[in-house]
Design an enzyme around this catalytic site. Sequence first.
Site, PDB file in Angstrom:
ATOM      1  N   THR A 101      15.586  28.572 -47.034  1.00 45.09           N
ATOM      2  CA  THR A 101      16.988  28.701 -46.622  1.00 45.09           C
ATOM      3  C   THR A 101      17.253  28.240 -45.189  1.00 45.09           C
ATOM      4  OG1 THR A 101      17.351  30.481 -48.174  1.00 45.09           O
ATOM      5  CG2 THR A 101      18.822  30.416 -46.272  1.00 45.09           C
ATOM      6  N   ASP A 181      22.687  35.902 -42.355  1.00 47.64           N
ATOM      7  CA  ASP A 181      22.837  35.512 -40.949  1.00 47.64           C
ATOM      8  C   ASP A 181      22.275  34.116 -40.702  1.00 47.64           C
ATOM      9  OD1 ASP A 181      19.965  35.892 -40.556  1.00 47.64           O
ATOM     10  OD2 ASP A 181      20.319  38.006 -40.227  1.00 47.64           O
ATOM     11  N   HIS A 354      18.683  24.228 -50.636  1.00 47.66           N
ATOM     12  CA  HIS A 354      17.477  23.905 -51.407  1.00 47.66           C
ATOM     13  C   HIS A 354      17.803  24.145 -52.866  1.00 47.66           C
ATOM     14  CE1 HIS A 354      16.995  28.226 -51.839  1.00 47.66           C
ATOM     15  NE2 HIS A 354      17.168  28.333 -50.538  1.00 47.66           N
TER      16      HIS A 354
HETATM   17 ZN    ZN Z   1      18.290  29.603 -49.546  1.00 41.41          ZN
END
Ligand code: ZN
Length: 566
Positions: A101, A181, A354
């Site tokens: 991420t 976040d 992704h």
């Molecule tokens: Zn991710």
Amino acid sequence: MSPALHAFRVALAPLACALALGASAPSIAQGPPAAAMPTSAPAASEPSQAAKPKLLLAISIDQFSADLFAQYREHFTGGFARLLTGAVFPQGFQSHAATETCPGHSTLLTGVHPSRTGIIANTWYDAKVGREVYCSEDERDPKSTAKEPVVSNWHLKAPTLGDLMKRANPAARNVAVSAKDRAAVMMSGHDADAVYWWLGKGFTTYQGRSVSAAAQAQNAVTDKLIDAGAPALPVPQWCETVDRAVPIKDFTIGTYRFPQKAGDYKTFNRTPRIDAATGEMAVRLVDEMALGKDDVTDMLSVSFSATDYVGHAYGTEGVEMCIQLAQLDATLGKLFAALDQRGIDYAAVLTADHGGIDAPERLQLNGFPSAQRIDPALTSEALSRAVSQDTGVTAKSGQLLYGGGSSGDIWLASGLTAKQQKKVVEALLIRLKKHPQVAAAYSAQDLAKVPVPRGEPQDWTMLQRVRASFDPEHSGQVLMMTKRGVVPGDPTPSYTATHGSPWDYDRRVPMLFWRKGMAGFEQPNPVETVDIAPTFASLIGLAEPLGTWDGRCLDIDGSRADTCRR
Ligand code: ZN
């Protein structure tokens, strides 16, 4: 245009884009002067493609693979359906190997690979700190811990498009919201006017900033929803074929419908409802920050996280993901409708940080018999013991190696001599290369010698993919890439599937651009997520020096108008 001409254009695009924007200028400057723009504002119903959009909207759908997009695109009727009338690039690439991420979000608006953003994984082991450090953490703050990191943008080494827009004109607004976040931080960067993410019971922001009236209002609405609970979500007819229970250890996945138990904050963010709350929060921020209202273009980043949480908990091929995408389609539709209602001329892109792969237990049932869970012998604890035995080297901390998670980085404990380090790296590489689940293993030294790859991402070698998310400051001393279909982690009811590999199921994501009035098209030739920043920059005439971006400007208008030549 002809294929040959297209190839020519592709080759010339970065240069043309840069030249058109006056990119040889040494400093950042606005491109065409205001006088070159149409003097009368276009009507909201038909904005001129020559005019700058008032708002750039960058949407990330966490873990939305090109495969999920292909599987479900024909069924969308909401926000996705609108985007399908724009410029559709079904094969966008998060070109690098560490398909997690934080690295993925770091490429979206910086226009550079993780090797330049410095965000090489979600976490990395830092010998100086003596623990794994989080990508959007300021571990220099004494209050920051692994469990409760102080959220910060300081690890991000490249400016985002929002940063550059504000540098060019401080009146531009740069705003981001997500359930995560790290997504909001990586998309907004260093100079953001408002950044919000979900923490436990509501949206929050950086330490030292107050939670605005808009966030407080959204939190009150969400509190009410969670306190009251909600019934299970409906199953669209087109989800019925994937509505089938699959056993994983002592539980099953495949048939869950997300009933919301009253007061259950814990699982709320593993449901489509967190996306709905994120979308509503985005609209509140549009109003609070007056986005898209004046002549200075603003930047709004929205990262929807539930697709990722649902993918991890229930895999990608059950009714859960189908329901999630149906709900997200509606949430996106509401977001676009709210912007329309306010008469804002916006240009949008939707992509992902992704892709992902299903739980191996279901992959095996669904025609992928070689899919399997990773051998526990490849965890850092097991490798530490084995390599200590191989070399006789031990670490003062007790553990010789750290990491070995989904990014593939393996870090050595601190306090080893140079000779011991060399011995450990060599022994580890030999051990990994012999393992039947390992496709490749590289030392940091080898990677540092490789140039960062350019060009068509589908043709990159494994070594090149790994290089694109390698940064000597934080990457492991060894990088381990497992074979296709090897899924990391021991399954639990909240975690059965994941991503992070160098394989295309994790690298390929859709890239959809839309602006009212533009001539849509479908372009199956691969593009990269690092192309988004230069593409958006061109739309608003933002000139940056050559070399600012690893990506290139994409002409997102299918008519004779060329959005890269302004
Ligand atoms: Zn991710």
